[in-house]
Design a protein around this motif. Structure first.
Motif, PDB file in Angstrom:
ATOM      1  N   SER A   1      52.820  21.676  21.322  1.00 27.46           N
ATOM      2  CA  SER A   1      53.678  22.833  21.581  1.00 27.46           C
ATOM      3  C   SER A   1      53.573  23.253  23.049  1.00 27.46           C
ATOM      4  CB  SER A   1      53.298  24.010  20.680  1.00 27.46           C
ATOM      5  OG  SER A   1      52.010  24.504  21.018  1.00 27.46           O
ATOM      6  N   VAL A   2      54.553  24.026  23.479  1.00 24.35           N
ATOM      7  CA  VAL A   2      54.611  24.515  24.856  1.00 24.35           C
ATOM      8  C   VAL A   2      54.706  26.036  24.810  1.00 24.35           C
ATOM      9  CG1 VAL A   2      55.919  24.477  27.021  1.00 24.35           C
ATOM     10  CG2 VAL A   2      55.761  22.414  25.621  1.00 24.35           C
ATOM     11  N   GLN A   3      54.043  26.692  25.738  1.00 24.68           N
ATOM     12  CA  GLN A   3      54.128  28.149  25.832  1.00 24.68           C
ATOM     13  C   GLN A   3      54.686  28.540  27.201  1.00 24.68           C
ATOM     14  OE1 GLN A   3      50.736  30.445  24.520  1.00 24.68           O
ATOM     15  NE2 GLN A   3      50.083  28.859  23.087  1.00 24.68           N
ATOM     16  N   PRO A   4      56.005  28.758  27.297  1.00 29.08           N
ATOM     17  CA  PRO A   4      56.597  29.141  28.587  1.00 29.08           C
ATOM     18  C   PRO A   4      56.091  30.493  29.049  1.00 29.08           C
ATOM     19  CG  PRO A   4      58.200  29.360  26.815  1.00 29.08           C
ATOM     20  CD  PRO A   4      57.012  28.683  26.226  1.00 29.08           C
ATOM     21  N   GLY A   5      55.950  30.642  30.354  1.00 26.59           N
ATOM     22  CA  GLY A   5      55.416  31.882  30.913  1.00 26.59           C
ATOM     23  C   GLY A   5      56.430  32.980  31.095  1.00 26.59           C
ATOM     24  N   GLY A   6      57.692  32.712  30.864  1.00 23.56           N
ATOM     25  CA  GLY A   6      58.728  33.733  31.030  1.00 23.56           C
ATOM     26  C   GLY A   6      60.092  33.113  30.865  1.00 23.56           C
ATOM     27  N   LEU A   7      61.121  33.924  31.059  1.00 22.01           N
ATOM     28  CA  LEU A   7      62.492  33.469  30.842  1.00 22.01           C
ATOM     29  C   LEU A   7      62.857  32.317  31.769  1.00 22.01           C
ATOM     30  CD1 LEU A   7      65.304  33.741  29.592  1.00 22.01           C
ATOM     31  CD2 LEU A   7      65.791  35.538  31.266  1.00 22.01           C
TER      32      LEU A   7
ATOM     33  N   ARG B   1      49.424  34.185  22.906  1.00 22.30           N
ATOM     34  CA  ARG B   1      48.374  33.923  23.897  1.00 22.30           C
ATOM     35  C   ARG B   1      47.065  33.541  23.207  1.00 22.30           C
ATOM     36  NH1 ARG B   1      49.812  39.261  27.461  1.00 22.30           N
ATOM     37  NH2 ARG B   1      51.683  38.423  28.476  1.00 22.30           N
ATOM     38  N   GLY B   2      46.478  32.469  23.683  1.00 15.55           N
ATOM     39  CA  GLY B   2      45.228  32.000  23.092  1.00 15.55           C
ATOM     40  C   GLY B   2      45.422  31.036  21.943  1.00 15.55           C
ATOM     41  N   THR B   3      46.656  30.872  21.453  1.00 17.02           N
ATOM     42  CA  THR B   3      46.925  29.944  20.360  1.00 17.02           C
ATOM     43  C   THR B   3      47.085  28.528  20.909  1.00 17.02           C
ATOM     44  OG1 THR B   3      48.037  31.673  19.074  1.00 17.02           O
ATOM     45  CG2 THR B   3      48.498  29.390  18.473  1.00 17.02           C
ATOM     46  N   VAL B   4      46.440  27.581  20.271  1.00 18.03           N
ATOM     47  CA  VAL B   4      46.537  26.189  20.705  1.00 18.03           C
ATOM     48  C   VAL B   4      47.056  25.356  19.541  1.00 18.03           C
ATOM     49  CG1 VAL B   4      45.300  24.172  21.567  1.00 18.03           C
ATOM     50  CG2 VAL B   4      44.648  26.472  22.342  1.00 18.03           C
TER      51      VAL B   4
ATOM     52  N   PRO C   1      61.803  18.298  16.527  1.00 14.02           N
ATOM     53  CA  PRO C   1      62.177  19.212  17.614  1.00 14.02           C
ATOM     54  C   PRO C   1      60.960  19.589  18.451  1.00 14.02           C
ATOM     55  CG  PRO C   1      62.020  20.415  15.552  1.00 14.02           C
ATOM     56  CD  PRO C   1      61.793  18.965  15.208  1.00 14.02           C
ATOM     57  N   ALA C   2      61.177  19.842  19.717  1.00 11.68           N
ATOM     58  CA  ALA C   2      60.112  20.368  20.579  1.00 11.68           C
ATOM     59  C   ALA C   2      59.864  21.828  20.219  1.00 11.68           C
ATOM     60  CB  ALA C   2      60.509  20.238  22.042  1.00 11.68           C
ATOM     61  N   LEU C   3      58.622  22.216  20.132  1.00 12.49           N
ATOM     62  CA  LEU C   3      58.277  23.583  19.736  1.00 12.49           C
ATOM     63  C   LEU C   3      57.821  24.384  20.946  1.00 12.49           C
ATOM     64  CD1 LEU C   3      57.828  25.702  17.510  1.00 12.49           C
ATOM     65  CD2 LEU C   3      55.500  24.787  17.245  1.00 12.49           C
ATOM     66  N   HIS C   4      58.466  25.514  21.173  1.00 10.17           N
ATOM     67  CA  HIS C   4      58.110  26.426  22.266  1.00 10.17           C
ATOM     68  C   HIS C   4      57.653  27.749  21.639  1.00 10.17           C
ATOM     69  CE1 HIS C   4      60.081  24.088  25.584  1.00 10.17           C
ATOM     70  NE2 HIS C   4      60.591  23.516  24.499  1.00 10.17           N
ATOM     71  N   LEU C   5      56.416  28.127  21.906  1.00  9.93           N
ATOM     72  CA  LEU C   5      55.859  29.380  21.391  1.00  9.93           C
ATOM     73  C   LEU C   5      55.981  30.428  22.496  1.00  9.93           C
ATOM     74  CD1 LEU C   5      52.672  27.955  19.636  1.00  9.93           C
ATOM     75  CD2 LEU C   5      54.940  28.391  18.645  1.00  9.93           C
ATOM     76  N   ALA C   6      56.895  31.366  22.309  1.00  8.64           N
ATOM     77  CA  ALA C   6      57.210  32.332  23.353  1.00  8.64           C
ATOM     78  C   ALA C   6      56.747  33.727  22.955  1.00  8.64           C
ATOM     79  CB  ALA C   6      58.719  32.344  23.630  1.00  8.64           C
ATOM     80  N   GLY C   7      56.326  34.477  23.961  1.00  7.12           N
ATOM     81  CA  GLY C   7      55.922  35.856  23.716  1.00  7.12           C
ATOM     82  C   GLY C   7      54.420  36.044  23.803  1.00  7.12           C
ATOM     83  N   PRO C   8      53.988  37.274  24.101  1.00  9.97           N
ATOM     84  CA  PRO C   8      52.554  37.556  24.280  1.00  9.97           C
ATOM     85  C   PRO C   8      51.728  37.390  23.018  1.00  9.97           C
ATOM     86  CG  PRO C   8      53.845  39.592  24.308  1.00  9.97           C
ATOM     87  CD  PRO C   8      54.827  38.465  24.355  1.00  9.97           C
ATOM     88  N   GLY C   9      52.360  37.400  21.860  1.00  9.54           N
ATOM     89  CA  GLY C   9      51.613  37.244  20.617  1.00  9.54           C
ATOM     90  C   GLY C   9      50.939  35.889  20.470  1.00  9.54           C
TER      91      GLY C   9
END
Length: 342
Positions: free
Chosen positions: A323-329, A316-319, A306-314
């Motif tokens: 994985s993908v970190q969407p900027g908002g809804l 930030r800075g995690t690499v 599965p594609a992993l999306h790390l969401a939320g301010p917690g």
């Protein structure tokens, strides 16, 4: 901002109040506002009883009560208090002068209220530059007016959709109430709880409010979950509602999902994507995220990840590679749509 029409309902004589009137305390309890608010409206806008006794307790006549009820309705719709007071007094005065004939005529009137500037002192909450509907929702929440809060949230979602409702109404109002709570100690915690409950209710009902399309039972789903210990679910609930509205199937696990349970769910259900929410950095588990990134499901020789999306301010800075970190809804929905179409 667009100008808002004055609600068509005129002030009406309440049957539950007799001619002797009721006290300020009784009126405040009846309307779900504080006696301090009544005093403030009287001092600032002269929205007080027409007849004042020489005694210590003021009595509110049925017509006075109707005027204050009208004031509550107007402010709950987002009209600034000063303008709402002017309209409420005009209506009450017209009914008193001309009787029921004028009241009937007023009920058919749709004259607009001119837009007012919203300075920092206009609202009890410091909200900055926000939509008028945010101020109306905040005032209803501060009064603990459950019916008004739910009606306003549902109506906004029907007219504007989930994403706009989350970005322009729900989030700004929740943030304003949260700041008020933080600056006032333990006061107003009940306001935040009430507002959060009704936001959650609207998001869970959004597919019915918007007549969202049916999703395929066999299509790969997006798995939505909070990291272990994380109790903030509203952003995930907004994403769940937004995905269903665009016809993308999703499965919500909710708050504080244990790591073992989350991994087991991935293996059992084979999601197309995982959205892992963390509000705070202390709860954002990099080892868990890395494990999910390597997770695979399916038969040997045809295993999928599965594609992993790390969401939320917690996060930030995690690499974490891949994985993908969407900027908002809005970005999260845009990222997930093509994955589910494939």
């Amino acid at each position: 901002m667009n100008s808002h029409a004055v609600p068509e309902q005129p002030p009406r004589r309440p049957a539950a109040v007799d001619d002797a009137g009721i006290t300020s305390g009784s009126l405040a309890r009846r309307l779900g506002i504080s006696p301090t608010t009544l005093r403030s409206w009287d001092q600032r806008y002269r929205l007080g009883p027409a007849q004042r006794d020489h005694g210590r307790h003021r009595r509110w006549s049925p017509r006075d009560v109707a005027m204050i009820e009208d004031m509550c309705r107007l402010t709950a719709s987002g009209i600034p208090p000063a303008e709402a007071a002017r309209v409420a007094k005009e209506r009450a005065g017209a009914v008193a002068q001309h009787g029921e004939a004028t009241e009937t005529a007023m009920s058919a009137s749709t004259a607009p209220v001119p837009p007012q500037s919203h300075g920092p002192g206009t609202s009890f909450l410091q909200m900055g530059l926000v939509r008028t509907e945010c101020r109306g929702l905040a005032r209803a929440a501060l009064r603990l007016d459950s019916d008004a809060v739910q009606q306003q949230l549902d109506a906004f979602v029907r007219h504007h959709g989930v994403i706009t409702a989350w970005e322009e109404l729900m989030m700004p109002t929740l943030h304003a109430v949260g700041r008020k709570w933080e600056s006032a100690g333990d006061r107003y915690v009940e306001v935040e709880h009430l507002l959060s409950w009704h936001v959650s209710t609207t998001l869970r009902n959004a597919q019915f409010l918007l007549d969202s399309p049916q999703t395929s039972r066999n299509a790969p789903r997006v798995l939505l979950a909070c990291v272990p210990g994380e109790q903030h679910t509203l952003p995930l609930e907004a994403l769940h509602a937004a995905l269903l509205h665009v016809g993308r199937p999703a499965r919500m696990l909710g708050a504080a999902v244990p790591a073992d349970a989350l991994v087991a769910t991935v293996r059992r259900t084979g999601p197309a994507a995982i959205v892992l929410w963390s509000q705070t950095r202390s709860l954002a588990s990099t080892p868990l995220a890395a494990h999910l990134q390597r997770a695979a499901w399916g038969l040997k020789g045809a295993r999928q990840q599965p594609a992993l999306h790390l969401a939320g301010p917690g996060w930030r800075g995690t690499v974490i590679d891949g994985s993908v970190q969407p900027g908002g809804l809005r970005e999260a929905v845009a990222l997930l749509e093509p994955e589910l179409c494939g």
